[in-house]
Design a protein around this motif. Structure first.
Motif, PDB file in Angstrom:
ATOM      1  N   ALA A   1       4.295  -0.068   1.420  1.00 16.76           N
ATOM      2  CA  ALA A   1       2.976   0.541   1.238  1.00 16.76           C
ATOM      3  C   ALA A   1       1.966  -0.065   2.207  1.00 16.76           C
ATOM      4  O   ALA A   1       1.204   0.660   2.861  1.00 16.76           O
ATOM      5  N   SER A   2       1.983  -1.365   2.319  1.00 18.12           N
ATOM      6  CA  SER A   2       1.051  -2.054   3.199  1.00 18.12           C
ATOM      7  C   SER A   2       1.295  -1.679   4.664  1.00 18.12           C
ATOM      8  O   SER A   2       0.359  -1.360   5.403  1.00 18.12           O
ATOM      9  N   ARG A   3       2.555  -1.690   5.069  1.00 21.31           N
ATOM     10  CA  ARG A   3       2.889  -1.327   6.449  1.00 21.31           C
ATOM     11  C   ARG A   3       2.562   0.146   6.703  1.00 21.31           C
ATOM     12  O   ARG A   3       2.094   0.500   7.786  1.00 21.31           O
ATOM     13  N   GLY A   4       2.814   0.985   5.701  1.00 19.50           N
ATOM     14  CA  GLY A   4       2.487   2.396   5.858  1.00 19.50           C
ATOM     15  C   GLY A   4       0.993   2.614   6.047  1.00 19.50           C
ATOM     16  O   GLY A   4       0.574   3.395   6.906  1.00 19.50           O
ATOM     17  N   LYS A   5       0.192   1.908   5.279  1.00 17.20           N
ATOM     18  CA  LYS A   5      -1.262   2.032   5.410  1.00 17.20           C
ATOM     19  C   LYS A   5      -1.723   1.528   6.777  1.00 17.20           C
ATOM     20  O   LYS A   5      -2.608   2.125   7.400  1.00 17.20           O
ATOM     21  N   ARG A   6      -1.134   0.413   7.232  1.00 20.72           N
ATOM     22  CA  ARG A   6      -1.496  -0.099   8.561  1.00 20.72           C
ATOM     23  C   ARG A   6      -1.119   0.907   9.650  1.00 20.72           C
ATOM     24  O   ARG A   6      -1.887   1.137  10.586  1.00 20.72           O
ATOM     25  N   ARG A   7       0.063   1.517   9.515  1.00 22.98           N
ATOM     26  CA  ARG A   7       0.491   2.526  10.503  1.00 22.98           C
ATOM     27  C   ARG A   7      -0.452   3.729  10.472  1.00 22.98           C
ATOM     28  O   ARG A   7      -0.786   4.286  11.522  1.00 22.98           O
ATOM     29  N   LEU A   8      -0.847   4.133   9.269  1.00 25.61           N
ATOM     30  CA  LEU A   8      -1.778   5.257   9.166  1.00 25.61           C
ATOM     31  C   LEU A   8      -3.095   4.917   9.844  1.00 25.61           C
ATOM     32  O   LEU A   8      -3.639   5.724  10.602  1.00 25.61           O
ATOM     33  N   ALA A   9      -3.601   3.725   9.566  1.00 23.63           N
ATOM     34  CA  ALA A   9      -4.864   3.307  10.174  1.00 23.63           C
ATOM     35  C   ALA A   9      -4.746   3.283  11.700  1.00 23.63           C
ATOM     36  O   ALA A   9      -5.633   3.781  12.406  1.00 23.63           O
ATOM     37  N   ALA A  10      -3.639   2.742  12.203  1.00 16.74           N
ATOM     38  CA  ALA A  10      -3.443   2.683  13.655  1.00 16.74           C
ATOM     39  C   ALA A  10      -3.317   4.085  14.245  1.00 16.74           C
ATOM     40  O   ALA A  10      -3.914   4.391  15.282  1.00 16.74           O
ATOM     41  N   ALA A  11      -2.555   4.948  13.589  1.00 17.06           N
ATOM     42  CA  ALA A  11      -2.356   6.308  14.086  1.00 17.06           C
ATOM     43  C   ALA A  11      -3.658   7.095  14.092  1.00 17.06           C
ATOM     44  O   ALA A  11      -3.853   7.977  14.921  1.00 17.06           O
ATOM     45  N   LEU A  12      -4.529   6.752  13.164  1.00 14.57           N
ATOM     46  CA  LEU A  12      -5.784   7.487  13.029  1.00 14.57           C
ATOM     47  C   LEU A  12      -6.956   6.796  13.719  1.00 14.57           C
ATOM     48  O   LEU A  12      -8.086   7.270  13.660  1.00 14.57           O
ATOM     49  N   GLY A  13      -6.682   5.635  14.345  1.00 23.14           N
ATOM     50  CA  GLY A  13      -7.710   4.933  15.104  1.00 23.14           C
ATOM     51  C   GLY A  13      -8.811   4.335  14.272  1.00 23.14           C
ATOM     52  O   GLY A  13      -9.970   4.321  14.691  1.00 23.14           O
ATOM     53  N   ILE A  14      -8.477   3.823  13.099  1.00 23.42           N
ATOM     54  CA  ILE A  14      -9.477   3.179  12.262  1.00 23.42           C
ATOM     55  C   ILE A  14      -9.015   1.775  11.919  1.00 23.42           C
ATOM     56  O   ILE A  14      -7.849   1.437  12.078  1.00 23.42           O
ATOM     57  N   ALA A  15      -9.932   0.941  11.450  1.00 19.79           N
ATOM     58  CA  ALA A  15      -9.580  -0.428  11.067  1.00 19.79           C
ATOM     59  C   ALA A  15      -8.657  -0.394   9.850  1.00 19.79           C
ATOM     60  O   ALA A  15      -8.781   0.480   8.992  1.00 19.79           O
ATOM     61  N   ALA A  16      -7.751  -1.333   9.778  1.00 20.93           N
ATOM     62  CA  ALA A  16      -6.813  -1.410   8.665  1.00 20.93           C
ATOM     63  C   ALA A  16      -7.550  -1.647   7.352  1.00 20.93           C
ATOM     64  O   ALA A  16      -8.564  -2.329   7.312  1.00 20.93           O
ATOM     65  N   CYS A  17      -7.010  -1.077   6.285  1.00 22.33           N
ATOM     66  CA  CYS A  17      -7.574  -1.237   4.950  1.00 22.33           C
ATOM     67  C   CYS A  17      -7.271  -2.610   4.408  1.00 22.33           C
ATOM     68  O   CYS A  17      -6.179  -3.129   4.631  1.00 22.33           O
ATOM     69  N   PRO A  18      -8.184  -3.191   3.648  1.00 21.93           N
ATOM     70  CA  PRO A  18      -7.830  -4.415   2.943  1.00 21.93           C
ATOM     71  C   PRO A  18      -6.800  -4.097   1.858  1.00 21.93           C
ATOM     72  O   PRO A  18      -6.852  -3.025   1.253  1.00 21.93           O
ATOM     73  N   THR A  19      -5.879  -4.989   1.631  1.00 18.96           N
ATOM     74  CA  THR A  19      -4.839  -4.765   0.619  1.00 18.96           C
ATOM     75  C   THR A  19      -5.304  -5.306  -0.712  1.00 18.96           C
ATOM     76  O   THR A  19      -5.833  -6.402  -0.789  1.00 18.96           O
TER      77      THR A  19
END
Length: 193
Positions: free
Chosen positions: A172-190
């Motif tokens: 889940a954490s890696r998926g959220k980081r990948r989403l943030a990177a793919a979408l050009g936004i800062a990573a979400c806090p977990t």
């Protein structure tokens, strides 16, 4: 009537074993049916097709239920049957997954928005969240969808995927980081999810 032609007694061990198998299968069905239906709907894009796929998966599972019960994880084995049935249906119907078109995918957006209020605020209209989720590696996509759309807990997801809860949280954490990177936004806090 000879002794070997008498009907089996009510206490017949074979009949009791068959009844226990049937009860266990029905309990499994009741526990997972709605969530399996939701998952099938995400991939097929229609309620009718989702019902067809879910029923087909349960028919397949019923046929091998005694074998499934012998597996180290019944949930994981059954999950593989469902996923295989979805893939078979998509292939037989010349379709690809409808994840990006599924109206139910709005649930993912809302869930992620709650976790990452400002960072994901523009996703649905501007950044293509649906497409980004569908491009995640299979396990990360499964975890995001199972958690935020279908509504399984991390423990249930771990059981379905045959991994431990820490692995689910990691996906889940890696998926959220990948989403943030793919979408050009800062990573979400977990926040533990």
């Amino acid at each position: 009537m000879t002794r070997d032609r008498l009907p089996p007694a009510a206490g017949d061990p074979l009949r009791q074993a068959g009844r226990r198998l049937a009860v266990a299968f029905e309990a499994f069905h009741e526990t997972h049916y709605r969530k399996w239906l939701a998952y099938a709907h995400l991939h097929t894009g229609s309620e009718e097709a989702a019902l067809e796929v879910t029923c087909a998966a349960y028919r397949r599972l019923r046929l091998c239920w005694p074998y499934a019960l012998k597996q180290s994880s019944v949930d994981s084995y059954a999950w593989a049957v469902l996923k295989e049935t979805v893939v078979d249906w998509l292939s037989a119907n010349g379709r690809v997954t409808a994840l990006t078109q599924s109206a139910a995918f709005a649930v993912v957006t809302r869930a992620l928005l709650r976790e990452c209020q400002q960072q994901f605020a523009l996703l649905e209209s501007q950044l293509g969240l649906y497409e980004a989720i569908s491009r995640l590696p299979e396990r990360q996509c499964d975890v995001i969808v199972l958690r935020h759309v279908v509504g399984y807990s991390d423990a249930q997801i771990a059981s379905l995927l045959g991994v431990d809860e820490a692995t689910v949280r990691s996906h889940a954490s890696r998926g959220k980081r990948r989403l943030a990177a793919a979408l050009g936004i800062a990573a979400c806090p977990t926040k533990g999810k």
